[in-house]
Design a protein around this motif. Structure first.
Motif, PDB file in Angstrom:
ATOM      1  N   HIS A   1       0.804  -1.221   0.000  1.00  0.00           N
ATOM      2  CA  HIS A   1       0.000   0.000   0.000  1.00  0.00           C
ATOM      3  C   HIS A   1       0.840   1.275   0.000  1.00  0.00           C
ATOM      4  CE1 HIS A   1      -3.729  -2.237   0.761  1.00  0.00           C
ATOM      5  NE2 HIS A   1      -3.002  -2.994   1.562  1.00  0.00           N
ATOM      6  N   GLY A   2       2.140   1.154   0.135  1.00  0.00           N
ATOM      7  CA  GLY A   2       2.973   2.352   0.157  1.00  0.00           C
ATOM      8  C   GLY A   2       4.381   2.062   0.644  1.00  0.00           C
ATOM      9  N   HIS A   3       5.090   3.111   0.993  1.00  0.00           N
ATOM     10  CA  HIS A   3       6.498   3.014   1.420  1.00  0.00           C
ATOM     11  C   HIS A   3       6.571   3.114   2.937  1.00  0.00           C
ATOM     12  CE1 HIS A   3      10.750   3.544   1.663  1.00  0.00           C
ATOM     13  NE2 HIS A   3      10.690   4.814   1.984  1.00  0.00           N
ATOM     14  N   ILE A   4       7.038   2.048   3.576  1.00  0.00           N
ATOM     15  CA  ILE A   4       7.175   2.053   5.036  1.00  0.00           C
ATOM     16  C   ILE A   4       8.414   2.861   5.408  1.00  0.00           C
ATOM     17  CG2 ILE A   4       7.534   0.654   7.095  1.00  0.00           C
ATOM     18  CD1 ILE A   4       6.025  -1.600   5.743  1.00  0.00           C
ATOM     19  N   VAL A   5       8.197   3.961   6.101  1.00  0.00           N
ATOM     20  CA  VAL A   5       9.296   4.847   6.487  1.00  0.00           C
ATOM     21  C   VAL A   5       9.824   4.495   7.872  1.00  0.00           C
ATOM     22  CG1 VAL A   5       9.959   7.257   6.883  1.00  0.00           C
ATOM     23  CG2 VAL A   5       8.334   6.696   5.062  1.00  0.00           C
ATOM     24  N   ILE A   6       8.915   4.154   8.772  1.00  0.00           N
ATOM     25  CA  ILE A   6       9.296   3.859  10.162  1.00  0.00           C
ATOM     26  C   ILE A   6       8.721   2.511  10.565  1.00  0.00           C
ATOM     27  CG2 ILE A   6       8.662   4.470  12.546  1.00  0.00           C
ATOM     28  CD1 ILE A   6       9.327   7.314  11.952  1.00  0.00           C
ATOM     29  N   LYS A   7       9.557   1.702  11.238  1.00  0.00           N
ATOM     30  CA  LYS A   7       9.113   0.420  11.804  1.00  0.00           C
ATOM     31  C   LYS A   7       9.579   0.370  13.253  1.00  0.00           C
ATOM     32  CE  LYS A   7      11.370  -1.614   8.468  1.00  0.00           C
ATOM     33  NZ  LYS A   7      12.051  -2.620   7.609  1.00  0.00           N
ATOM     34  N   ARG A   8       8.646   0.431  14.165  1.00  0.00           N
ATOM     35  CA  ARG A   8       8.989   0.399  15.585  1.00  0.00           C
ATOM     36  C   ARG A   8       8.159  -0.649  16.305  1.00  0.00           C
ATOM     37  NH1 ARG A   8       8.977   6.926  17.010  1.00  0.00           N
ATOM     38  NH2 ARG A   8      10.681   7.515  15.586  1.00  0.00           N
ATOM     39  N   ALA A   9       8.795  -1.340  17.255  1.00  0.00           N
ATOM     40  CA  ALA A   9       8.089  -2.329  18.079  1.00  0.00           C
ATOM     41  C   ALA A   9       8.290  -1.947  19.542  1.00  0.00           C
ATOM     42  CB  ALA A   9       8.624  -3.729  17.809  1.00  0.00           C
ATOM     43  N   TYR A  10       7.211  -1.944  20.305  1.00  0.00           N
ATOM     44  CA  TYR A  10       7.221  -1.463  21.685  1.00  0.00           C
ATOM     45  C   TYR A  10       7.017  -2.617  22.664  1.00  0.00           C
ATOM     46  CZ  TYR A  10       6.590   3.034  19.393  1.00  0.00           C
ATOM     47  OH  TYR A  10       6.756   4.138  18.590  1.00  0.00           O
ATOM     48  N   GLY A  11       7.827  -2.609  23.731  1.00  0.00           N
ATOM     49  CA  GLY A  11       7.682  -3.642  24.745  1.00  0.00           C
ATOM     50  C   GLY A  11       8.798  -3.556  25.765  1.00  0.00           C
ATOM     51  N   ASP A  12       8.716  -4.385  26.785  1.00  0.00           N
ATOM     52  CA  ASP A  12       9.781  -4.492  27.779  1.00  0.00           C
ATOM     53  C   ASP A  12      10.698  -5.610  27.311  1.00  0.00           C
ATOM     54  OD1 ASP A  12      11.459  -4.750  29.902  1.00  0.00           O
ATOM     55  OD2 ASP A  12       9.902  -5.107  31.405  1.00  0.00           O
TER      56      ASP A  12
ATOM     57  N   MET B   1       3.609   3.884  22.974  1.00  0.00           N
ATOM     58  CA  MET B   1       3.269   3.795  21.550  1.00  0.00           C
ATOM     59  C   MET B   1       2.321   4.925  21.147  1.00  0.00           C
ATOM     60  SD  MET B   1       1.959   0.378  19.613  1.00  0.00           S
ATOM     61  CE  MET B   1       0.815   0.429  18.230  1.00  0.00           C
ATOM     62  N   ILE B   2       1.362   5.252  22.007  1.00  0.00           N
ATOM     63  CA  ILE B   2       0.412   6.326  21.711  1.00  0.00           C
ATOM     64  C   ILE B   2       1.114   7.682  21.650  1.00  0.00           C
ATOM     65  CG2 ILE B   2      -1.552   7.619  22.652  1.00  0.00           C
ATOM     66  CD1 ILE B   2      -2.574   4.868  23.731  1.00  0.00           C
ATOM     67  N   ILE B   3       2.024   7.930  22.586  1.00  0.00           N
ATOM     68  CA  ILE B   3       2.769   9.202  22.594  1.00  0.00           C
ATOM     69  C   ILE B   3       3.604   9.340  21.325  1.00  0.00           C
ATOM     70  CG2 ILE B   3       4.639  10.463  23.742  1.00  0.00           C
ATOM     71  CD1 ILE B   3       3.550   9.312  26.404  1.00  0.00           C
ATOM     72  N   ASP B   4       4.290   8.259  20.943  1.00  0.00           N
ATOM     73  CA  ASP B   4       5.102   8.298  19.718  1.00  0.00           C
ATOM     74  C   ASP B   4       4.230   8.539  18.489  1.00  0.00           C
ATOM     75  OD1 ASP B   4       7.468   7.962  21.010  1.00  0.00           O
ATOM     76  OD2 ASP B   4       8.047   6.116  19.977  1.00  0.00           O
ATOM     77  N   ALA B   5       3.064   7.903  18.452  1.00  0.00           N
ATOM     78  CA  ALA B   5       2.165   8.072  17.307  1.00  0.00           C
ATOM     79  C   ALA B   5       1.749   9.533  17.168  1.00  0.00           C
ATOM     80  CB  ALA B   5       0.930   7.176  17.474  1.00  0.00           C
ATOM     81  N   MET B   6       1.446  10.182  18.270  1.00  0.00           N
ATOM     82  CA  MET B   6       1.040  11.587  18.202  1.00  0.00           C
ATOM     83  C   MET B   6       2.200  12.480  17.791  1.00  0.00           C
ATOM     84  SD  MET B   6      -2.092  11.315  18.676  1.00  0.00           S
ATOM     85  CE  MET B   6      -2.453  13.067  18.578  1.00  0.00           C
ATOM     86  N   ASP B   7       3.407  12.173  18.269  1.00  0.00           N
ATOM     87  CA  ASP B   7       4.591  12.936  17.838  1.00  0.00           C
ATOM     88  C   ASP B   7       4.791  12.806  16.328  1.00  0.00           C
ATOM     89  OD1 ASP B   7       5.166  13.856  20.362  1.00  0.00           O
ATOM     90  OD2 ASP B   7       6.680  12.317  20.797  1.00  0.00           O
TER      91      ASP B   7
ATOM     92  N   ASP C   1      -7.287  -0.975  23.411  1.00  0.00           N
ATOM     93  CA  ASP C   1      -6.798   0.286  23.961  1.00  0.00           C
ATOM     94  C   ASP C   1      -6.389   1.277  22.877  1.00  0.00           C
ATOM     95  OD1 ASP C   1      -7.216  -0.682  26.468  1.00  0.00           O
ATOM     96  OD2 ASP C   1      -5.108  -1.039  26.957  1.00  0.00           O
ATOM     97  N   PHE C   2      -6.194   0.790  21.652  1.00  0.00           N
ATOM     98  CA  PHE C   2      -5.770   1.679  20.569  1.00  0.00           C
ATOM     99  C   PHE C   2      -6.934   2.214  19.742  1.00  0.00           C
ATOM    100  CE2 PHE C   2      -2.033  -0.964  21.465  1.00  0.00           C
ATOM    101  CZ  PHE C   2      -1.123   0.045  21.753  1.00  0.00           C
ATOM    102  N   THR C   3      -8.150   1.958  20.206  1.00  0.00           N
ATOM    103  CA  THR C   3      -9.341   2.442  19.501  1.00  0.00           C
ATOM    104  C   THR C   3      -9.336   3.962  19.391  1.00  0.00           C
ATOM    105  OG1 THR C   3     -10.649   0.541  20.245  1.00  0.00           O
ATOM    106  CG2 THR C   3     -11.858   2.502  19.528  1.00  0.00           C
ATOM    107  N   LYS C   4      -9.106   4.633  20.502  1.00  0.00           N
ATOM    108  CA  LYS C   4      -9.116   6.099  20.515  1.00  0.00           C
ATOM    109  C   LYS C   4      -7.982   6.663  19.669  1.00  0.00           C
ATOM    110  CE  LYS C   4     -10.210  10.288  21.744  1.00  0.00           C
ATOM    111  NZ  LYS C   4     -11.405  10.952  21.158  1.00  0.00           N
ATOM    112  N   LEU C   5      -6.816   6.017  19.692  1.00  0.00           N
ATOM    113  CA  LEU C   5      -5.690   6.484  18.883  1.00  0.00           C
ATOM    114  C   LEU C   5      -6.028   6.414  17.401  1.00  0.00           C
ATOM    115  CD1 LEU C   5      -2.759   7.354  18.398  1.00  0.00           C
ATOM    116  CD2 LEU C   5      -2.085   4.946  18.580  1.00  0.00           C
ATOM    117  N   ALA C   6      -6.605   5.299  16.969  1.00  0.00           N
ATOM    118  CA  ALA C   6      -6.974   5.153  15.555  1.00  0.00           C
ATOM    119  C   ALA C   6      -7.980   6.232  15.152  1.00  0.00           C
ATOM    120  CB  ALA C   6      -7.550   3.763  15.308  1.00  0.00           C
TER     121      ALA C   6
END
Length: 271
Positions: free
Chosen positions: A34-45, A82-88, A106-111
């Protein structure tokens, strides 16, 4: 050489706590279409044993791991990070689309917030993903559909019970008839036919998690072929080698009446 500026710039954010590392490559391949992936990040401990199997996938696929310690038991700090990074990233104005990889509601509101800023939002998760998150995305992709064709093909050759199990997990295409009928009612032409591409777009807007693969079909036209008992389908050669499909519900002969030219037929006149 393709000009990448002409393609969607996509940021892929992965909630490793609620994603499958074995599916990550297939997910990235799907989004790349669907396009060009510019950023790939995975979040976790990443100090947790729970995520120890992710290392190989992160390295091979050049995904940036973002460390987030669990400060308090029972609280998911990964989601907040992840939500903070998405908004940035949203405020940077560099992207056309976001892919949120998680089965967590939990990501419903972010989407929804990303869509408010006219971002195209892909959601990627398992079938257990709550409907609220699925419907908050423009396009929701079930991870079970990624590689599903290969699973059925392999099962055919080696294990009949597994083949039957794989097919049993597919949705019944007839459940789409009400939505397809509604699309036909809105978009039928003067001859009572609706263009399949328009009907498909309507279906996707109404049902973001719609995917022909959920019904055992590789594409929308193939799915419609499986509904021939309830739909009439006509094919016409379009531009180049393309085939244009049009569709309408099967007519109910007991209620049929002569159609006045330019007058659209109602759903009651079709079975």
């Amino acid at each position: 050489m393709k000009d990448l500026d002409e393609h969607k710039k996509i940021a892929v954010l992965i909630d490793a706590d609620n994603a499958q590392y074995a599916k990550v490559k297939a997910i990235l391949d799907e989004i790349s279409a669907h396009g060009h992936i510019v950023i790939k990040r995975a979040y976790g401990d990443w100090s947790s044993d729970y995520l120890k199997n992710w290392k190989k996938s992160l390295n091979e696929l050049a995904i940036q791991p973002v460390q987030q310690f669990a400060y308090t038991t029972g609280k998911n700090s990964t989601d907040a990070s992840m939500i903070i990074d998405a908004m940035d990233l949203l405020y940077s104005k560099r992207f056309d689309a976001f892919a949120l990889v998680s089965s967590d509601s939990d990501f419903t509101k972010l989407a929804s917030r990303l869509r408010e800023d006219e971002m195209f939002v892909f959601g990627v998760g398992e079938r257990k993903t709550p409907i609220s998150f699925r419907n908050s995305c423009d396009d929701f992709i079930f991870t079970e559909n990624l590689g599903s064709d290969e699973v059925i093909t392999a099962a055919k050759a080696t294990d009949k019970p597994k083949e039957q199990e794989a097919k049993a997990s597919l949705n019944d295409p007839s459940e789409l008839i009400p939505l397809l009928t509604k699309a036909w009612e809105q978009y039928q032409d003067d001859n009572g036919w609706a263009n399949v591409s328009v009907a498909g777009s309507f279906l996707k807007r109404s049902m973001p998690d719609f995917d022909p693969r959920s019904y055992g079909a590789s594409k929308f036209s193939q799915l419609l072929e499986s509904l021939k008992g309830k739909l009439e389908i006509t094919k016409k050669k379009g531009n180049g080698n393309q085939i244009a499909y049009k569709v309408k519900p099967k007519k109910n002969k007991s209620k049929s009446r002569p159609q006045v030219k330019g007058q659209k037929m109602s759903a009651e006149e079709y079975a």
